[in-house]
Design a protein around this motif. Structure first.
Motif, PDB file in Angstrom:
ATOM      1  N   LEU A 282       0.795  -1.091   0.055  1.00 17.39           N
ATOM      2  CA  LEU A 282       0.093   0.028  -0.048  1.00 17.39           C
ATOM      3  C   LEU A 282       0.777   1.344  -0.169  1.00 17.39           C
ATOM      4  CD1 LEU A 282      -3.005  -1.179   2.431  1.00 17.39           C
ATOM      5  CD2 LEU A 282      -3.038  -0.583   0.050  1.00 17.39           C
ATOM      6  N   GLU A 283       2.008   1.057   0.802  1.00 19.03           N
ATOM      7  CA  GLU A 283       2.855   2.450   0.806  1.00 19.03           C
ATOM      8  C   GLU A 283       3.456   2.634  -0.516  1.00 19.03           C
ATOM      9  OE1 GLU A 283       4.990   5.476   2.663  1.00 19.03           O
ATOM     10  OE2 GLU A 283       3.267   4.124   3.529  1.00 19.03           O
ATOM     11  N   LEU A 284       3.944   1.415  -1.088  1.00 13.98           N
ATOM     12  CA  LEU A 284       4.434   1.598  -2.639  1.00 13.98           C
ATOM     13  C   LEU A 284       3.548   2.161  -3.755  1.00 13.98           C
ATOM     14  CD1 LEU A 284       6.338  -1.768  -2.632  1.00 13.98           C
ATOM     15  CD2 LEU A 284       7.355   0.448  -3.019  1.00 13.98           C
ATOM     16  N   LEU A 285       2.135   2.047  -3.323  1.00 17.05           N
ATOM     17  CA  LEU A 285       1.185   2.537  -4.303  1.00 17.05           C
ATOM     18  C   LEU A 285       0.949   3.808  -3.846  1.00 17.05           C
ATOM     19  CD1 LEU A 285      -1.182  -0.802  -4.483  1.00 17.05           C
ATOM     20  CD2 LEU A 285       0.007   0.374  -6.222  1.00 17.05           C
ATOM     21  N   GLY A 286       1.311   4.361  -2.802  1.00 14.94           N
ATOM     22  CA  GLY A 286       1.045   5.614  -2.355  1.00 14.94           C
ATOM     23  C   GLY A 286      -0.201   5.994  -1.421  1.00 14.94           C
ATOM     24  N   LEU A 287      -0.856   4.931  -0.943  1.00 14.37           N
ATOM     25  CA  LEU A 287      -2.118   5.009  -0.274  1.00 14.37           C
ATOM     26  C   LEU A 287      -1.767   5.518   1.076  1.00 14.37           C
ATOM     27  CD1 LEU A 287      -5.299   4.521  -0.783  1.00 14.37           C
ATOM     28  CD2 LEU A 287      -4.647   2.332   0.396  1.00 14.37           C
ATOM     29  N   LYS A 288      -2.600   6.315   1.673  1.00 13.82           N
ATOM     30  CA  LYS A 288      -2.912   6.490   3.045  1.00 13.82           C
ATOM     31  C   LYS A 288      -4.080   6.091   3.571  1.00 13.82           C
ATOM     32  CE  LYS A 288       1.350   8.098   2.867  1.00 13.82           C
ATOM     33  NZ  LYS A 288       2.524   7.544   3.356  1.00 13.82           N
ATOM     34  N   ASN A 289      -4.158   5.185   4.569  1.00 18.23           N
ATOM     35  CA  ASN A 289      -5.679   4.969   4.994  1.00 18.23           C
ATOM     36  C   ASN A 289      -5.486   4.478   6.579  1.00 18.23           C
ATOM     37  OD1 ASN A 289      -7.672   2.659   5.873  1.00 18.23           O
ATOM     38  ND2 ASN A 289      -8.281   3.659   4.019  1.00 18.23           N
ATOM     39  N   PRO A 290      -6.506   5.174   7.439  1.00 22.23           N
ATOM     40  CA  PRO A 290      -6.375   4.842   8.855  1.00 22.23           C
ATOM     41  C   PRO A 290      -6.149   3.377   9.227  1.00 22.23           C
ATOM     42  CG  PRO A 290      -8.178   6.510   8.356  1.00 22.23           C
ATOM     43  CD  PRO A 290      -7.510   5.893   6.954  1.00 22.23           C
ATOM     44  N   ARG A 291      -6.529   2.585   8.366  1.00 17.95           N
ATOM     45  CA  ARG A 291      -6.363   0.976   8.881  1.00 17.95           C
ATOM     46  C   ARG A 291      -4.856   0.515   8.713  1.00 17.95           C
ATOM     47  NH1 ARG A 291     -11.035  -2.303   5.567  1.00 17.95           N
ATOM     48  NH2 ARG A 291     -12.670  -0.976   5.495  1.00 17.95           N
ATOM     49  N   MET A 292      -4.077   1.469   7.965  1.00 22.74           N
ATOM     50  CA  MET A 292      -2.750   1.174   7.736  1.00 22.74           C
ATOM     51  C   MET A 292      -1.824   1.385   9.251  1.00 22.74           C
ATOM     52  SD  MET A 292      -2.294   2.603   4.027  1.00 22.74           S
ATOM     53  CE  MET A 292      -0.039   2.308   4.139  1.00 22.74           C
ATOM     54  N   GLU A 293      -2.456   2.653   9.748  1.00 22.87           N
ATOM     55  CA  GLU A 293      -1.784   3.074  11.238  1.00 22.87           C
ATOM     56  C   GLU A 293      -2.205   2.122  12.303  1.00 22.87           C
ATOM     57  OE1 GLU A 293       0.394   5.221  11.221  1.00 22.87           O
ATOM     58  OE2 GLU A 293       0.399   5.335   9.277  1.00 22.87           O
ATOM     59  N   VAL A 327       9.731  -4.734   8.997  1.00 21.90           N
ATOM     60  CA  VAL A 327      10.503  -3.348   8.596  1.00 21.90           C
ATOM     61  C   VAL A 327      10.197  -2.538   7.594  1.00 21.90           C
ATOM     62  CG1 VAL A 327      12.885  -2.492   8.127  1.00 21.90           C
ATOM     63  CG2 VAL A 327      12.688  -4.150   9.811  1.00 21.90           C
ATOM     64  N   ALA A 328       9.804  -3.523   6.432  1.00 17.79           N
ATOM     65  CA  ALA A 328       9.248  -2.658   5.146  1.00 17.79           C
ATOM     66  C   ALA A 328       7.757  -2.378   5.420  1.00 17.79           C
ATOM     67  CB  ALA A 328       9.270  -3.918   3.895  1.00 17.79           C
ATOM     68  N   GLY A 329       6.964  -2.765   6.177  1.00 22.25           N
ATOM     69  CA  GLY A 329       5.584  -2.345   6.591  1.00 22.25           C
ATOM     70  C   GLY A 329       5.662  -1.079   7.531  1.00 22.25           C
ATOM     71  N   LEU A 330       6.806  -0.741   8.205  1.00 24.73           N
ATOM     72  CA  LEU A 330       6.882   0.443   9.142  1.00 24.73           C
ATOM     73  C   LEU A 330       7.560   1.552   8.551  1.00 24.73           C
ATOM     74  CD1 LEU A 330       7.657  -1.667  12.349  1.00 24.73           C
ATOM     75  CD2 LEU A 330       5.505  -0.592  11.690  1.00 24.73           C
ATOM     76  N   ILE A 331       8.457   1.597   7.623  1.00 23.92           N
ATOM     77  CA  ILE A 331       9.169   2.687   7.191  1.00 23.92           C
ATOM     78  C   ILE A 331       8.354   3.562   6.209  1.00 23.92           C
ATOM     79  CG2 ILE A 331      11.441   1.418   7.306  1.00 23.92           C
ATOM     80  CD1 ILE A 331      11.336   1.398   4.154  1.00 23.92           C
ATOM     81  N   ASN A 332       8.782   4.825   6.037  1.00 24.88           N
ATOM     82  CA  ASN A 332       8.426   5.669   5.167  1.00 24.88           C
ATOM     83  C   ASN A 332       9.019   5.223   3.550  1.00 24.88           C
ATOM     84  OD1 ASN A 332       6.766   6.784   6.944  1.00 24.88           O
ATOM     85  ND2 ASN A 332       8.313   8.575   7.735  1.00 24.88           N
ATOM     86  N   PHE A 333       8.399   4.886   2.670  1.00 24.39           N
ATOM     87  CA  PHE A 333       8.816   4.309   1.372  1.00 24.39           C
ATOM     88  C   PHE A 333       9.510   5.618   0.501  1.00 24.39           C
ATOM     89  CE2 PHE A 333       7.768   0.240   2.218  1.00 24.39           C
ATOM     90  CZ  PHE A 333       8.643  -0.526   1.368  1.00 24.39           C
ATOM     91  N   HIS A 334       8.496   6.891   0.905  1.00 25.58           N
ATOM     92  CA  HIS A 334       8.819   7.915  -0.167  1.00 25.58           C
ATOM     93  C   HIS A 334      10.295   8.482   0.213  1.00 25.58           C
ATOM     94  CE1 HIS A 334       7.215   9.586   3.688  1.00 25.58           C
ATOM     95  NE2 HIS A 334       8.019  10.770   3.464  1.00 25.58           N
ATOM     96  N   SER A 335      10.813   8.247   1.361  1.00 24.32           N
ATOM     97  CA  SER A 335      12.078   8.894   1.564  1.00 24.32           C
ATOM     98  C   SER A 335      13.239   7.831   1.645  1.00 24.32           C
ATOM     99  CB  SER A 335      12.137   9.299   3.202  1.00 24.32           C
ATOM    100  OG  SER A 335      11.970   8.323   3.979  1.00 24.32           O
TER     101      SER A 335
END
Length: 338
Positions: A282-293, A327-335
């Protein structure tokens, strides 16, 4: 990194970069101190009704610290990994960090693995159709790809595999399970081996299945979810770039449903694995959603005291794979991405 608020309302920035003298325990002490500061800040934020954004910043600091601890666990235990596990995990981990110290250590580990690591032996006879049975060809493909990526001889083996697959492609796909097909297609394309099956064709098949079944049903299929996540990973060239969501919109409701399904109860190895991969996708797709947090908070809570995720003792696949995916699920991919 986003700023956090101290107890007296001042802003400060907590860096997720590793500190010096990691091997002597300095980093662990620094991380523990940073976590303590973060927890104090959280307590303060609960009382600060006029600063709702600050609590979100604190949660981000917590998950990035958890990701940092997971990265360091993978780096520190790389030499204890089973044969064949160092290169794929550490080379991809290198793409998820902008820390120069991490990158230097990973380069040293990968160079040692190149010189004296244990890897899959490639059979001398690559014309035997039996290699296509029971997934035997998959680790061979990955080993040839590893050799190409690190500059070793690979072309003659790839040409032999091309001939074998061209003559028996039906057998290849009949014996390759759904979750592995995206990775196999990516390896074949990287080795310049053309097949009738393509990534676009596989995506079409997955899309058709999504149109005929509910997201709830598909979210319960581990093979289907892993096929989707590895389509995303392959299109990112395994964490080298963001992924254009066009044509992949059908994955999003399934991914979000999977997060709700697998992150709501006790998280075992499979749940950590899947939730980490779905969050990364989802992060790679650029999505932001409350369920992710919500899912990320569950991942942080499931971390082991030593910084790893997963179950059991020792450096085993049941700890390596969930730790990398967490780890991949917790980082900020854009950076982290190019």
């Amino acid at each position: 990194m986003d700023p956090m608020l101290t107890a007296d309302g001042r802003l400060f920035t907590l860096s997720a970069r590793p500190l010096k003298k990691r091997r002597t325990g300095g980093t662990r002490q620094a991380v523990a101190l940073a976590c303590g500061v973060a927890l104090i800040s959280i307590a303060c934020q609960e009382k600060a009704i006029d600063r709702p954004q600050s609590a979100q910043n604190v949660r981000q600091e917590e998950r990035l610290l958890a990701a940092l601890r997971g990265m360091e666990w993978l780096i520190e235990h790389a030499q204890e990994m089973p044969p064949g596990w160092v290169y794929p995990n550490l080379s991809r981990l290198n793409r998820l960090t902008d820390s120069e110290e991490h990158q230097r250590e990973i380069r040293e580990i990968l160079e040692a693995d190149r010189r004296k690591g244990q890897h899959k032996a490639i059979p001398e006879d690559l014309t035997n159709p039996a290699l296509l049975q029971q997934g035997r060809i998959v680790p061979i493909l990955f080993e040839v790809l590893r050799r190409r990526e690190i500059g070793l001889a690979w072309k003659s083996e790839a040409d032999a595999l091309h001939t074998l697959i061209a003559n028996h492609e039906v057998d290849l796909w009949e014996t390759t399970n759904l979750r592995n097909k995206p990775a196999v297609l990516h390896a074949l394309a990287s080795l310049e081996i053309k097949t009738a099956m393509t990534e676009d064709r596989l995506v079409d098949e997955l899309r058709q299945k999504a149109a005929s079944e509910t997201a709830q049903n598909l979210a319960g299929s581990t093979r289907y979810i892993y096929a989707l996540t590895h389509i995303i990973f392959a299109r990112s060239h395994y964490f080298k770039n963001q992924v254009d969501p066009e044509g992949l919109e059908f994955t999003i409701p399934i991914f979000l449903t999977a997060l709700g399904r697998h992150a709501q109860n006790r998280m075992g190895v499979m749940e950590i694995d899947m939730v980490g991969e779905v969050l990364a996708s989802l992060e790679l797709l650029g999505l932001k959603n409350p369920r992710m947090e919500v899912a990320r908070r569950r991942l942080v809570a499931a971390q082991n005291p030593d910084g790893s995720w997963g179950a059991g003792n020792g450096v085993t696949p049941k700890r390596i794979h969930p730790t990398f995916n967490a780890v991949a699920g917790l980082i900020n991919f854009h950076s982290a991405l190019e």
